[in-house]
Write a protein that holds these residues in place. Sequence first.
Motif, PDB file in Angstrom:
ATOM      1  N   PHE A   4      13.137  -4.288   7.508  1.00 49.71           N
ATOM      2  CA  PHE A   4      11.785  -4.245   6.970  1.00 49.71           C
ATOM      3  C   PHE A   4      11.165  -2.853   7.138  1.00 49.71           C
ATOM      4  N   LEU A   5      11.464  -2.200   8.271  1.00 45.75           N
ATOM      5  CA  LEU A   5      10.972  -0.839   8.478  1.00 45.75           C
ATOM      6  C   LEU A   5      11.592   0.136   7.465  1.00 45.75           C
ATOM      7  N   LYS A   6      12.863  -0.050   7.167  1.00 43.02           N
ATOM      8  CA  LYS A   6      13.505   0.776   6.141  1.00 43.02           C
ATOM      9  C   LYS A   6      12.822   0.586   4.783  1.00 43.02           C
ATOM     10  N   TYR A   7      12.492  -0.664   4.505  1.00 42.49           N
ATOM     11  CA  TYR A   7      11.813  -0.989   3.244  1.00 42.49           C
ATOM     12  C   TYR A   7      10.450  -0.291   3.171  1.00 42.49           C
TER      13      TYR A   7
ATOM     14  N   GLY B 269      15.798   4.890  -1.597  1.00 42.85           N
ATOM     15  CA  GLY B 269      14.510   5.554  -1.783  1.00 42.85           C
ATOM     16  C   GLY B 269      14.649   6.990  -2.238  1.00 42.85           C
ATOM     17  N   VAL B 270      15.599   7.724  -1.643  1.00 41.88           N
ATOM     18  CA  VAL B 270      15.810   9.123  -2.016  1.00 41.88           C
ATOM     19  C   VAL B 270      16.281   9.228  -3.471  1.00 41.88           C
TER      20      VAL B 270
ATOM     21  N   GLY C 296      -2.212   3.746   3.093  1.00 43.43           N
ATOM     22  CA  GLY C 296      -2.085   2.513   3.879  1.00 43.43           C
ATOM     23  C   GLY C 296      -0.739   2.400   4.558  1.00 43.43           C
ATOM     24  N   LEU C 297       0.325   2.819   3.879  1.00 37.70           N
ATOM     25  CA  LEU C 297       1.657   2.767   4.467  1.00 37.70           C
ATOM     26  C   LEU C 297       1.777   3.725   5.644  1.00 37.70           C
ATOM     27  N   SER C 298       1.100   4.853   5.561  1.00 36.69           N
ATOM     28  CA  SER C 298       1.119   5.798   6.686  1.00 36.69           C
ATOM     29  C   SER C 298       0.512   5.156   7.931  1.00 36.69           C
ATOM     30  N   LYS C 299      -0.563   4.419   7.766  1.00 39.03           N
ATOM     31  CA  LYS C 299      -1.184   3.719   8.894  1.00 39.03           C
ATOM     32  C   LYS C 299      -0.257   2.639   9.444  1.00 39.03           C
ATOM     33  N   ASP C 300       0.425   1.942   8.560  1.00 36.02           N
ATOM     34  CA  ASP C 300       1.330   0.873   9.014  1.00 36.02           C
ATOM     35  C   ASP C 300       2.494   1.438   9.818  1.00 36.02           C
ATOM     36  N   LEU C 301       3.078   2.511   9.350  1.00 34.80           N
ATOM     37  CA  LEU C 301       4.207   3.112  10.065  1.00 34.80           C
ATOM     38  C   LEU C 301       3.763   3.688  11.409  1.00 34.80           C
ATOM     39  N   GLU C 302       2.558   4.217  11.460  1.00 33.16           N
ATOM     40  CA  GLU C 302       2.014   4.683  12.727  1.00 33.16           C
ATOM     41  C   GLU C 302       1.827   3.513  13.697  1.00 33.16           C
TER      42      GLU C 302
ATOM     43  N   LYS D 162       6.973   3.934   1.069  1.00 35.93           N
ATOM     44  CA  LYS D 162       6.013   5.023   1.251  1.00 35.93           C
ATOM     45  C   LYS D 162       6.491   6.296   0.551  1.00 35.93           C
ATOM     46  N   PHE D 163       7.772   6.578   0.628  1.00 29.76           N
ATOM     47  CA  PHE D 163       8.347   7.750  -0.018  1.00 29.76           C
ATOM     48  C   PHE D 163       8.135   7.693  -1.535  1.00 29.76           C
TER      49      PHE D 163
END
Length: 325
Positions: free
Chosen positions: A163-166, A224-225, A202-208, A171-172
């Motif tokens: 899920f973290l990879k997702y 993603g790349v 929002g994704l930046s806040k979640d990953l933090e 976000k990328f």
Amino acid sequence: MMRLSCFCQHLSMDSAFKSPIFHPTASFSHSQVSFPFFSFQAQYLSLNKPPTILRCSNSSTISSTTNGNNNNMAGLPVKKKRKRYRKQYPGENEGITEEMRFVAMRLRNIKGKKVSSDSVSDSETDTENNPSDQEKDDSETVKSGENGSGGEAETWSPTMEGFLKYLVDSKFVFNTIERIVDESDDVAYAYFRKTGLERSAGLSKDLEWFSQRDLVVPEPSNPGVSYVNYLKELAEKSAPLFLSHFYNIYFSHIAGGQVIARKLLEGTELEFYKWEGDVQESLKDVRKNLNMLGEHWSRDDRNKCLKEAAKSFKFLGQIVRLIIL
């Protein structure tokens, strides 16, 4: 005296009916043309009288005129050639976004079986109005191929690592499309700035939030790349094709479910799934602007957009599958 007069009259009549004398050519000053003609030795013809020149008519003109008159006289109606119209694409009357929705309907899997848009009703496939259908698909099963137990559908087993990879790859992707739209000089992109659908912040806040709980936030993975590199190339090449991906990325996320996130996080709601205001209204505005631009695109460009929509769902599907890896 009487006899001489009768003789002269007789002589004049005989001269009038003698064989004509042929003159090779004669010139007339008024027309500056010369042509052979006949003359009688009598007072009945005048050599100074201009000749009558008859003009020939085009036989095809006479024939067509005659035929036209015959048709008019017959009173028969003129049969016009029937005009052929191109068959419209599904959803074409409503705009390019509706056409792309039909593409999504054809690609969507229901319990592991592909169905066409003609065989499924709108109430079963319209994920915009019924996002819970997509949530069920995410939380239950998907078709992933034949296995040793007879090719049945494989059950999803989401993991926190996957899920973290997702989230990282998502976000990328969102950060890339939002930056391209904001920084591009293309006028078409100006309609899609500050739409209210932006997700990267929002994704930046979640990953933090995850990093503060001693969870390792990975780097973007290959799916993603690959997608980001493709989007960058497409943005420079064609605005219509890039905007096809732009719309479908947001549409897929909004229509997608939150069941997996809630199950893994025990009810915690991420910023990724929060919007300011009515998200459906924001999506409606984006749809309206894209349809407006699509009216000025050629049919060839619209067909290419439909192909790119299918590619978008393929790229996004590879990122979603990171959840179970």
